[in-house]
Design a protein around this motif. Structure first.
Motif, PDB file in Angstrom:
ATOM      1  N   ILE A   1       0.838  -1.204   0.000  1.00  0.00           N
ATOM      2  CA  ILE A   1       0.000   0.000   0.000  1.00  0.00           C
ATOM      3  C   ILE A   1       0.872   1.253   0.000  1.00  0.00           C
ATOM      4  O   ILE A   1       0.589   2.222  -0.735  1.00  0.00           O
ATOM      5  N   LEU A   2       1.950   1.254   0.797  1.00  0.00           N
ATOM      6  CA  LEU A   2       2.842   2.413   0.809  1.00  0.00           C
ATOM      7  C   LEU A   2       3.563   2.564  -0.529  1.00  0.00           C
ATOM      8  O   LEU A   2       3.818   3.689  -0.980  1.00  0.00           O
ATOM      9  N   TYR A   3       3.880   1.443  -1.163  1.00  0.00           N
ATOM     10  CA  TYR A   3       4.507   1.533  -2.484  1.00  0.00           C
ATOM     11  C   TYR A   3       3.550   2.145  -3.492  1.00  0.00           C
ATOM     12  O   TYR A   3       3.966   2.905  -4.374  1.00  0.00           O
ATOM     13  N   ILE A   4       2.273   1.826  -3.375  1.00  0.00           N
ATOM     14  CA  ILE A   4       1.275   2.407  -4.268  1.00  0.00           C
ATOM     15  C   ILE A   4       1.095   3.895  -3.991  1.00  0.00           C
ATOM     16  O   ILE A   4       0.951   4.708  -4.914  1.00  0.00           O
ATOM     17  N   LEU A   5       1.124   4.277  -2.718  1.00  0.00           N
ATOM     18  CA  LEU A   5       0.903   5.670  -2.337  1.00  0.00           C
ATOM     19  C   LEU A   5       2.158   6.525  -2.451  1.00  0.00           C
ATOM     20  O   LEU A   5       2.072   7.748  -2.304  1.00  0.00           O
ATOM     21  N   ARG A   6       3.304   5.914  -2.689  1.00  0.00           N
ATOM     22  CA  ARG A   6       4.556   6.673  -2.728  1.00  0.00           C
ATOM     23  C   ARG A   6       4.548   7.822  -3.743  1.00  0.00           C
ATOM     24  O   ARG A   6       4.964   8.938  -3.415  1.00  0.00           O
ATOM     25  N   PRO A   7       4.099   7.630  -5.005  1.00  0.00           N
ATOM     26  CA  PRO A   7       4.083   8.776  -5.928  1.00  0.00           C
ATOM     27  C   PRO A   7       3.204   9.916  -5.449  1.00  0.00           C
ATOM     28  O   PRO A   7       3.561  11.090  -5.618  1.00  0.00           O
ATOM     29  N   LEU A   8       2.063   9.599  -4.830  1.00  0.00           N
ATOM     30  CA  LEU A   8       1.191  10.657  -4.323  1.00  0.00           C
ATOM     31  C   LEU A   8       1.845  11.386  -3.149  1.00  0.00           C
ATOM     32  O   LEU A   8       1.790  12.632  -3.077  1.00  0.00           O
ATOM     33  N   LEU A   9       2.480  10.645  -2.247  1.00  0.00           N
ATOM     34  CA  LEU A   9       3.167  11.285  -1.124  1.00  0.00           C
ATOM     35  C   LEU A   9       4.323  12.152  -1.608  1.00  0.00           C
ATOM     36  O   LEU A   9       4.549  13.254  -1.076  1.00  0.00           O
ATOM     37  N   TYR A  10       5.039  11.687  -2.607  1.00  0.00           N
ATOM     38  CA  TYR A  10       6.140  12.491  -3.161  1.00  0.00           C
ATOM     39  C   TYR A  10       5.619  13.772  -3.801  1.00  0.00           C
ATOM     40  O   TYR A  10       6.218  14.851  -3.639  1.00  0.00           O
ATOM     41  N   ALA A  11       4.502  13.686  -4.504  1.00  0.00           N
ATOM     42  CA  ALA A  11       3.918  14.886  -5.112  1.00  0.00           C
ATOM     43  C   ALA A  11       3.441  15.864  -4.045  1.00  0.00           C
ATOM     44  O   ALA A  11       3.636  17.091  -4.174  1.00  0.00           O
ATOM     45  N   LEU A  12       2.818  15.343  -2.985  1.00  0.00           N
ATOM     46  CA  LEU A  12       2.358  16.224  -1.905  1.00  0.00           C
ATOM     47  C   LEU A  12       3.527  16.876  -1.190  1.00  0.00           C
ATOM     48  O   LEU A  12       3.462  18.076  -0.836  1.00  0.00           O
ATOM     49  N   LEU A  13       4.597  16.128  -0.931  1.00  0.00           N
ATOM     50  CA  LEU A  13       5.767  16.706  -0.276  1.00  0.00           C
ATOM     51  C   LEU A  13       6.449  17.735  -1.172  1.00  0.00           C
ATOM     52  O   LEU A  13       6.962  18.758  -0.678  1.00  0.00           O
ATOM     53  N   THR A  14       6.473  17.481  -2.472  1.00  0.00           N
ATOM     54  CA  THR A  14       7.037  18.475  -3.398  1.00  0.00           C
ATOM     55  C   THR A  14       6.221  19.757  -3.386  1.00  0.00           C
ATOM     56  O   THR A  14       6.775  20.872  -3.400  1.00  0.00           O
TER      57      THR A  14
END
Length: 455
Positions: free
Chosen positions: A315-328
């Motif tokens: 699940i974290l691997y799936i959410l990683r791109p979204l978390l990276y975009a939010l942190l950016t």
């Protein structure tokens, strides 16, 4: 006297009279007797058939008329449907379709930054070709399944797994194809958002697209029974389209065989493959042997994630791109605020998205190993991995190299190295052209988020 077919078709349906029998003879041929019986009129009244108007002339049984109807219906469908005409054209030129698609896609790589709005034009062509390729894959797969080559065709493990879910679950098929279409058009959407909405519109589009992709992947994870997601989630084109070319008998005969040529035995005519190296013999024989992955159902080519840790990692691997975009997005807003004007604070803010995103992808890429190691450790888990799981883990490991072109690592490490290489080769013939194109793509990597996206 036997009655002809024309006399029967023109006779009165209420006339029950029978023709006068032929004079008796000493010897009656069995064939003439059967002919006489078959030509005798039916004593039941004739009911006009709706196919009578289209039956061929002098055709009593109506078989030719039925063939004519079927031919006209097929011709009508092919003539009135543009999709039917296009599918026929595609299958007749299947041997050239792959080369044409590849050539057009490579042409889009040649003109980023060469003229105004070049990235828009190139990405429109690239996205359109990607979506058209999905349609071509569907046509070729249907043609292959209905052709005699289907008995020789051995699909890959990825194709077997994804085809199982796309054929047995309508929701999986819709979500998977929608996700692939989003991936084909995400960079174009980002470019257009920046063009008409500025940086704020671009950031909103990035977060929105990553949210949609994450929701689709979570839905696919639930449909698959908490199994590791494969990339892409739809069947790939793992067969050369030229084998469907009816004008290429060599390709039809050699489908599924080696490309190294054959040696024909002079007496028996049996063909044996020509192997260039000794190691090729082992590979050739292994392809003739059935492995466990070749006989298990497509659903079991990937193990379900049975442990909580394995599911959380996936699940974290799936959410990683979204978390990276939010942190950016958060880092960009923090840099714009006046509370973080110190050099050290800005350095932490710039590195935060890259470090968190890289760490999440590195730690969570092998959730299936964590799930299988619950019973016998990591070594036992590695032996239990299927061929498809090994392939997916290898793809995830190779995609880690894209982090060298993202975020602060690119700005601090990769970009200075590329600039030095371009500067050293700018006066060397041919090499200066390569440096020129690298410089053009630097603009894409520095400006757009999805230019280096892999998930």
């Amino acid at each position: 006297m036997a009655v002809s077919g024309n006399d029967i078709s023109k006779s009165d349906p209420l006339d029950f009279s029978t023709p006068s029998p032929s004079p008796p003879s000493e010897h009656v041929d069995s064939s003439s007797q059967s002919s006489y019986i078959s030509n005798a009129p039916d004593p039941r009244p004739e009911i006009p058939s709706p196919l009578e108007n289209v039956a061929e002339k002098h055709d009593v049984s109506g078989t030719a008329g039925m063939k004519g109807i079927n031919g006209k219906m097929k011709a009508g469908r092919a003539g009135t449907s543009w999709l039917g005409i296009y599918e026929s054209f595609l299958l007749k030129n299947a041997s050239q379709i792959a080369s044409v698609e590849s050539t057009l896609q490579h042409l889009t790589y040649l003109f980023p930054g060469k003229f105004r709005d070049a990235e828009v034009a190139s990405e429109v062509v690239y996205s359109a070709l990607g979506i058209l390729g999905l349609y071509h894959d569907t046509i070729l797969a249907n043609a292959l399944s209905s052709s005699p080559l289907s008995s020789k065709y051995q699909p890959s493990l990825h194709t077997r797994y994804t085809r199982h879910f796309t054929t047995h679950n309508a929701a999986y098929k819709k979500i998977a194809y929608f996700l692939v279409v989003i991936q084909k058009t995400e960079l174009l959407i980002e470019i257009m958002s920046r063009k008409y909405g500025g940086q704020r519109g671009q950031r909103t589009a990035i977060v929105g697209i990553e949210s949609i992709k994450a929701a689709c992947r979570l839905a696919l994870l639930q449909i698959c029974g908490s199994r590791t997601l494969v990339t892409p989630p739809i069947p790939e084109r793992d067969v050369d389209p030229k084998v469907l070319d009816p004008d290429d008998p060599i390709a039809l005969a050699d489908v599924g065989e080696e490309d190294g040529g054959y040696w024909m035995m002079p007496r028996t005519g049996q063909r044996l493959p020509q192997l260039k190296e000794d190691s090729d013999a082992t590979q050739y024989l292994m392809k003739k042997v059935l492995l466990p992955d070749d006989v298990v159902p497509g659903r079991k080519l990937i193990h379900p994630l049975t442990t909580v840790d394995g599911r959380i990692k996936e699940i974290l691997y799936i959410l990683r791109p979204l978390l990276y975009a939010l942190l950016t997005l958060l880092a960009s807003r923090l840099r714009e605020s006046k509370r973080f004007e110190g050099h050290q604070a800005r350095k932490v803010i710039n590195w935060m998205p890259w470090v968190v995103g890289f760490a999440l992808e590195y730690v969570c890429r092998d959730g299936v190993i964590d799930s299988l190691s619950n019973e016998g450790g990591i070594r036992a888990a590695l032996t239990k991995l299927t061929g498809l799981e090994k392939r997916e883990l290898e793809k995830r490991s190779n995609s880690m190299w894209w982090w060298t072109l993202r975020g602060q690592f690119y700005d601090s490490v990769t970009k200075p190295i590329l600039n030095k290489m371009i500067k050293k080769t700018e006066n060397i013939p041919l090499l200066n052209l390569a440096g020129l194109y690298v410089g053009d793509y630097q603009y894409l990597m520095e400006t757009y988020h999805f230019a280096t996206s892999t998930l």
